[in-house]
Write an enzyme that holds these catalytic residues in place. Structure first.
Site, PDB file in Angstrom:
ATOM      1  N   HIS A 135       4.949   3.438  12.642  1.00  0.00           N
ATOM      2  CA  HIS A 135       4.020   4.564  12.769  1.00  0.00           C
ATOM      3  C   HIS A 135       4.635   5.736  13.532  1.00  0.00           C
ATOM      4  O   HIS A 135       3.920   6.545  14.127  1.00  0.00           O
ATOM      5  CB  HIS A 135       2.701   4.122  13.421  1.00  0.00           C
ATOM      6  CG  HIS A 135       1.816   3.382  12.464  1.00  0.00           C
ATOM      7  ND1 HIS A 135       0.499   3.113  12.734  1.00  0.00           N
ATOM      8  CD2 HIS A 135       2.056   2.860  11.233  1.00  0.00           C
ATOM      9  CE1 HIS A 135      -0.043   2.460  11.706  1.00  0.00           C
ATOM     10  NE2 HIS A 135       0.896   2.296  10.789  1.00  0.00           N
ATOM     11  N   HIS A 161       0.818  -1.221   0.000  1.00  0.00           N
ATOM     12  CA  HIS A 161       0.000   0.000   0.000  1.00  0.00           C
ATOM     13  C   HIS A 161       0.849   1.266   0.000  1.00  0.00           C
ATOM     14  O   HIS A 161       1.881   1.351   0.667  1.00  0.00           O
ATOM     15  CB  HIS A 161      -0.985   0.009   1.172  1.00  0.00           C
ATOM     16  CG  HIS A 161      -0.377   0.100   2.540  1.00  0.00           C
ATOM     17  ND1 HIS A 161      -0.161   1.304   3.176  1.00  0.00           N
ATOM     18  CD2 HIS A 161       0.045  -0.848   3.409  1.00  0.00           C
ATOM     19  CE1 HIS A 161       0.352   1.093   4.369  1.00  0.00           C
ATOM     20  NE2 HIS A 161       0.497  -0.197   4.538  1.00  0.00           N
ATOM     21  N   GLU A 163      -5.128   1.155   2.986  1.00  0.00           N
ATOM     22  CA  GLU A 163      -4.802   0.132   3.985  1.00  0.00           C
ATOM     23  C   GLU A 163      -4.786   0.693   5.400  1.00  0.00           C
ATOM     24  O   GLU A 163      -5.227   0.028   6.337  1.00  0.00           O
ATOM     25  CB  GLU A 163      -3.442  -0.494   3.658  1.00  0.00           C
ATOM     26  CG  GLU A 163      -3.136  -1.776   4.444  1.00  0.00           C
ATOM     27  CD  GLU A 163      -2.519  -1.530   5.822  1.00  0.00           C
ATOM     28  OE1 GLU A 163      -2.484  -2.470   6.636  1.00  0.00           O
ATOM     29  OE2 GLU A 163      -2.078  -0.376   6.083  1.00  0.00           O
ATOM     30  N   GLU A 164      -4.271   1.898   5.557  1.00  0.00           N
ATOM     31  CA  GLU A 164      -4.144   2.465   6.905  1.00  0.00           C
ATOM     32  C   GLU A 164      -5.495   2.707   7.574  1.00  0.00           C
ATOM     33  O   GLU A 164      -5.554   2.883   8.795  1.00  0.00           O
ATOM     34  CB  GLU A 164      -3.343   3.780   6.865  1.00  0.00           C
ATOM     35  CG  GLU A 164      -1.883   3.621   6.479  1.00  0.00           C
ATOM     36  CD  GLU A 164      -1.040   2.875   7.501  1.00  0.00           C
ATOM     37  OE1 GLU A 164      -1.573   2.492   8.567  1.00  0.00           O
ATOM     38  OE2 GLU A 164       0.151   2.654   7.232  1.00  0.00           O
ATOM     39  N   ASP A 192       3.976  -6.126   3.554  1.00  0.00           N
ATOM     40  CA  ASP A 192       3.846  -4.992   4.463  1.00  0.00           C
ATOM     41  C   ASP A 192       4.942  -5.109   5.508  1.00  0.00           C
ATOM     42  O   ASP A 192       5.644  -6.118   5.582  1.00  0.00           O
ATOM     43  CB  ASP A 192       2.448  -4.979   5.094  1.00  0.00           C
ATOM     44  CG  ASP A 192       1.972  -3.581   5.453  1.00  0.00           C
ATOM     45  OD1 ASP A 192       2.829  -2.724   5.738  1.00  0.00           O
ATOM     46  OD2 ASP A 192       0.748  -3.346   5.471  1.00  0.00           O
ATOM     47  N   ASP A 211       6.470   2.212   6.075  1.00  0.00           N
ATOM     48  CA  ASP A 211       5.212   1.472   6.067  1.00  0.00           C
ATOM     49  C   ASP A 211       4.246   2.243   5.173  1.00  0.00           C
ATOM     50  O   ASP A 211       3.711   3.266   5.589  1.00  0.00           O
ATOM     51  CB  ASP A 211       4.680   1.361   7.500  1.00  0.00           C
ATOM     52  CG  ASP A 211       3.271   0.809   7.584  1.00  0.00           C
ATOM     53  OD1 ASP A 211       2.839   0.131   6.645  1.00  0.00           O
ATOM     54  OD2 ASP A 211       2.599   1.069   8.611  1.00  0.00           O
TER      55      ASP A 211
END
Length: 349
Positions: free
Chosen positions: A322, A70, A221-222, A242, A187
């Site tokens: 994150h 993603h 995706e998030e 991922d 990510d």
């Protein structure tokens, strides 16, 4: 045996993370990926959600694979224009306010104009606020200081800034001489770069895959639903590429490919997991098996959507997910090697 060029992959990662693309505002980065694939003479199609799908025809078209990574990232939106001329924000994606404190950012207006700013606690100055260190990092206390001469909400609105405008975080990408890649949004742009380099190698070396394979570059995706659609009835296996999550109790590191056995959605397909391990061991690829307790992927989203598929998850190990993320070129290499062998292997079923 040749594998996708790691230096090229890292350069591609640097380009990708430098293109702002929080969930909901991904058109620019999808354009970039679309152009990259077009230059390889690979046809793509966009789904209605804005994701991109490329297909490589294989010897067998009756059974297919899908791989996904993603391009959408964490970000924010303007929640409120405050009376003091600063901005209250609402988060996009699953992260904490403390992870963006002090970060440079951009605010993009609906007309496309961008303004810079800094995300700060309202009570930042220790010379003024007694509780500067103890105050909670939350939506009420954190705000954007805009780099414009504004003192109230009216002056901010005069710039064209309004509620709902997107906020982009500065990636601050850097590659060290020791092989580390430091940046926000690894990510999952590290994995996107790995898949694009894989497609490039398969195309330039005229490798025919045993099964027709779809590559989905997803863009939601998030927020939980990026890869849950556009899965053809012929698709048997679905592999999400991922990040591997690192921390206390985890086996994932920054130097190997992480193969996920289970995340918050439950176990991944046991047969596919064993197949990936066998491929890694047979080809001397460094890997780690792991469980991610607070994690979901495009593959788990596809399962929740009701698709009858074999699902799996692998990826490079990413430290401080994150937040201020980091990985190493060794992890990029090992992930690329496993994918190279996987797409040329037999199906589990």
């Amino acid at each position: 045996m040749t594998y996708p060029n790691t230096e090229e992959t890292i350069n591609l990662i640097k380009k990708l993370v430098s293109i702002p693309s929080p969930s909901g505002n991904t058109n620019e980065v999808i354009n970039f990926v679309e152009k990259y694939l077009a230059e390889l003479q690979i046809e793509t199609m966009r789904n209605r959600k804005g994701g991109l799908i490329a297909t490589l025809e294989g010897t067998d078209t009756t059974k297919r694979r899908m791989l996904t990574a993603h391009v959408d990232t964490l970000g924010a939106m303007v929640k409120e224009i405050k009376a003091n001329g600063r901005l209250k924000i609402d988060l996009i994606g699953g992260f904490k306010f403390n992870s963006i404190e002090g970060e440079y950012c951009q605010i993009e207006t609906a007309k496309g104009k961008k303004y810079t700013g800094t995300i700060l606690m309202h009570q930042t100055s220790v010379h003024v606020y007694k509780d500067a260190g103890k105050a909670e990092r939350n939506q009420d206390n954190m705000e954007i200081r805009i780099d414009e001469r504004v003192h109230n909400a009216e002056e901010v609105r005069a710039l064209g800034i309004e509620v709902g405008d997107f906020v982009f975080f500065d990636p601050r990408v850097e590659v060290t001489p020791s092989g580390y890649i430091k940046s926000r949004h690894l990510d999952d742009k590290a994995s996107v770069a790995i898949l694009l380099q894989l497609i490039k190698q398969l195309k330039t070396e005229h490798i025919t895959l045993p099964f027709t394979t779809h590559f989905l570059i997803s863009n939601n995706e998030e927020i939980g639903y990026g890869g849950n659609s556009n899965i053809t009835p012929e698709t048997v296996e679905y592999l999400a590429v991922d990040m591997g999550a690192m921390g206390d109790g985890q086996s994932t590191d920054e130097y190997t490919v992480s193969i996920c056995a289970k995340d918050a959605s439950g176990p991944y397909h046991y047969g596919l997991r064993k197949h990936l391990v066998q491929l890694a061991e047979a080809n001397k690829i460094d890997y780690k098996l792991d469980i991610y307790p607070y994690y979901g992927s495009d593959a788990s989203a596809a399962i929740r959507a009701g698709h009858d598929i074999v699902h799996g998850l692998i990826g490079p190990g990413i430290d401080s997910s994150h937040a201020f993320e980091r990985t190493h070129q060794s992890s990029i290499e090992n992930t690329a090697k496993l994918l190279y062998h996987y797409v040329q292997s037999e199906l589990v079923l």
